[in-house]
Design a protein around this motif. Structure first.
Motif, PDB file in Angstrom:
ATOM      1  N   ARG A  26       0.838  -1.201   0.000  1.00 19.89           N
ATOM      2  CA  ARG A  26       0.000   0.000   0.000  1.00 19.89           C
ATOM      3  C   ARG A  26       0.876   1.256   0.000  1.00 19.89           C
ATOM      4  O   ARG A  26       0.574   2.236  -0.674  1.00 19.89           O
ATOM      5  CB  ARG A  26      -0.983  -0.021   1.177  1.00 19.89           C
ATOM      6  CG  ARG A  26      -2.207  -0.885   0.859  1.00 19.89           C
ATOM      7  CD  ARG A  26      -3.244  -0.843   1.959  1.00 19.89           C
ATOM      8  NE  ARG A  26      -2.962  -1.811   2.997  1.00 19.89           N
ATOM      9  CZ  ARG A  26      -3.329  -3.100   2.943  1.00 19.89           C
ATOM     10  NH1 ARG A  26      -4.033  -3.542   1.928  1.00 19.89           N
ATOM     11  NH2 ARG A  26      -3.020  -3.920   3.916  1.00 19.89           N
ATOM     12  N   ARG A  37      -1.235  -1.578  -9.686  1.00 17.97           N
ATOM     13  CA  ARG A  37      -2.377  -1.420  -8.779  1.00 17.97           C
ATOM     14  C   ARG A  37      -2.282  -0.121  -7.993  1.00 17.97           C
ATOM     15  O   ARG A  37      -1.184   0.277  -7.581  1.00 17.97           O
ATOM     16  CB  ARG A  37      -2.422  -2.578  -7.772  1.00 17.97           C
ATOM     17  CG  ARG A  37      -3.022  -3.817  -8.366  1.00 17.97           C
ATOM     18  CD  ARG A  37      -2.857  -5.000  -7.435  1.00 17.97           C
ATOM     19  NE  ARG A  37      -3.181  -6.202  -8.172  1.00 17.97           N
ATOM     20  CZ  ARG A  37      -4.355  -6.821  -8.105  1.00 17.97           C
ATOM     21  NH1 ARG A  37      -5.292  -6.384  -7.295  1.00 17.97           N
ATOM     22  NH2 ARG A  37      -4.585  -7.872  -8.841  1.00 17.97           N
ATOM     23  N   THR A  38      -3.431   0.498  -7.763  1.00 14.97           N
ATOM     24  CA  THR A  38      -3.476   1.658  -6.880  1.00 14.97           C
ATOM     25  C   THR A  38      -3.636   1.147  -5.451  1.00 14.97           C
ATOM     26  O   THR A  38      -3.945  -0.022  -5.220  1.00 14.97           O
ATOM     27  CB  THR A  38      -4.657   2.580  -7.240  1.00 14.97           C
ATOM     28  OG1 THR A  38      -5.851   1.804  -7.243  1.00 14.97           O
ATOM     29  CG2 THR A  38      -4.450   3.199  -8.610  1.00 14.97           C
ATOM     30  N   ARG A  39      -3.457   2.065  -4.511  1.00 15.37           N
ATOM     31  CA  ARG A  39      -3.485   1.713  -3.087  1.00 15.37           C
ATOM     32  C   ARG A  39      -4.730   0.903  -2.707  1.00 15.37           C
ATOM     33  O   ARG A  39      -4.637  -0.108  -2.023  1.00 15.37           O
ATOM     34  CB  ARG A  39      -3.458   3.036  -2.322  1.00 15.37           C
ATOM     35  CG  ARG A  39      -2.854   2.993  -1.000  1.00 15.37           C
ATOM     36  CD  ARG A  39      -2.887   4.368  -0.380  1.00 15.37           C
ATOM     37  NE  ARG A  39      -2.872   4.213   1.052  1.00 15.37           N
ATOM     38  CZ  ARG A  39      -1.760   4.089   1.763  1.00 15.37           C
ATOM     39  NH1 ARG A  39      -0.595   4.153   1.179  1.00 15.37           N
ATOM     40  NH2 ARG A  39      -1.824   3.917   3.057  1.00 15.37           N
ATOM     41  N   ASP A  40      -5.899   1.364  -3.175  1.00 17.52           N
ATOM     42  CA  ASP A  40      -7.148   0.690  -2.788  1.00 17.52           C
ATOM     43  C   ASP A  40      -7.302  -0.669  -3.484  1.00 17.52           C
ATOM     44  O   ASP A  40      -8.181  -1.447  -3.106  1.00 17.52           O
ATOM     45  CB  ASP A  40      -8.361   1.581  -3.086  1.00 17.52           C
ATOM     46  CG  ASP A  40      -8.421   1.965  -4.554  1.00 17.52           C
ATOM     47  OD1 ASP A  40      -7.392   2.435  -5.078  1.00 17.52           O
ATOM     48  OD2 ASP A  40      -9.467   1.766  -5.184  1.00 17.52           O
ATOM     49  N   GLU A  41      -6.483  -0.926  -4.485  1.00 20.56           N
ATOM     50  CA  GLU A  41      -6.541  -2.224  -5.170  1.00 20.56           C
ATOM     51  C   GLU A  41      -5.599  -3.258  -4.528  1.00 20.56           C
ATOM     52  O   GLU A  41      -5.551  -4.406  -4.959  1.00 20.56           O
ATOM     53  CB  GLU A  41      -6.194  -2.058  -6.647  1.00 20.56           C
ATOM     54  CG  GLU A  41      -7.281  -1.303  -7.408  1.00 20.56           C
ATOM     55  CD  GLU A  41      -6.859  -0.931  -8.823  1.00 20.56           C
ATOM     56  OE1 GLU A  41      -7.717  -0.968  -9.715  1.00 20.56           O
ATOM     57  OE2 GLU A  41      -5.667  -0.599  -9.036  1.00 20.56           O
ATOM     58  N   THR A  43      -5.579  -5.388  -2.015  1.00 20.30           N
ATOM     59  CA  THR A  43      -6.488  -6.012  -1.044  1.00 20.30           C
ATOM     60  C   THR A  43      -5.755  -7.136  -0.299  1.00 20.30           C
ATOM     61  O   THR A  43      -4.721  -7.634  -0.768  1.00 20.30           O
ATOM     62  CB  THR A  43      -7.700  -6.612  -1.767  1.00 20.30           C
ATOM     63  OG1 THR A  43      -7.218  -7.586  -2.701  1.00 20.30           O
ATOM     64  CG2 THR A  43      -8.490  -5.538  -2.517  1.00 20.30           C
TER      65      THR A  43
END
Ligand code: COA
Length: 180
Positions: A26, A37-41, A43
């Motif tokens: 993250r 991937r972005t931070r919210d991706e 998981t």
């Protein structure tokens, strides 16, 4: 010359490391232009999947400083048996506070040494880097990876426009840069 950080260690991950790997990813994804991937991706499922796939059919290493996870690399085989000699889906991430200190290179060195010296039967390692990530592409080339083509307009860049994704591969035994 850039400073070398002698304090980091390369280690094999365990399940207990999953939260720390998630935090690392993250932090790295928080700086655009590197990871896809972005931070919210990032998981928990994504981190767990990488751990399980690398454990079952690939490799994963961590870099730690004083027990804190500051870097990670993983790659794993696609499931069809015709790709049993291939490590794919390679991703490497070094915490923004610790980049440029040799950690990324050391993680790759461990991964390549594992492939060279252990009987994994791997002869090809592949990865994809966005064209603007020249720093990463230069690092991969210096390790023996070669550019194999150009996926035009494949990935959205920091400015919102599309850019090329660059497929690269390392072939076991191929001579050249990274294979003295
Ligand atoms: C790409 C990345 C993994 C490299 O790891 P790193 O620990 O920062 O890199 P290293 O310190 O091992 O340096 C390796 C090479 O990168 C380049 N590099 C490193 N720091 C640099 C800097 N500050 N400026 C320019 N180039 C630099 C150099 O070519 C260096 O080669 P050298 O060892 O011959 O000097 C790391 O920067 C990162 O996680 N970036 C964000 C995520 C990302 O882009 N992942 C890859 C997606 S394909």
């Amino acid at each position: 010359m850039r400073p070398m950080n002698a304090a980091f260690e390369i280690a094999l991950p365990t399940k207990d490391d999953l939260p720390g790997i998630g935090e690392l990813y993250r932090a790295v994804a928080g700086v655009e232009g590197g990871l896809a991937r972005t931070r919210d991706e990032i998981t928990d499922d994504y981190i767990r999947h990488n751990f399980a796939a690398s454990r079952d059919r690939g490799v994963e290493f961590l870099a730690t400083i004083g027990g804190e996870i500051v870097g990670e690399i993983h790659a794993y085989r696609p499931t069809p048996r015709v790709f049993a000699h291939v490590l794919s889906d390679l991703t490497v991430a070094v915490h923004p506070d610790h980049q440029g200190l040799g950690i990324g290179r050391a993680l790759f060195a461990r991964l390549l040494a594992t492939v060279e010296h252990e009987a994994l039967g791997v002869t090809r390692i592949e990865l994809i880097a966005r064209e603007s990530n020249q720093r990463a592409i230069r690092l991969y080339e210096s390790l023996g990876f070669r550019i194999e083509g150009r996926f035009e307009g494949r990935i959205r860049g920091v400015t919102g426009s599309l850019e090329a994704d660059i497929p690269m591969a390392w072939i076991r035994g191929r001579r050249g840069v990274g294979h003295p």
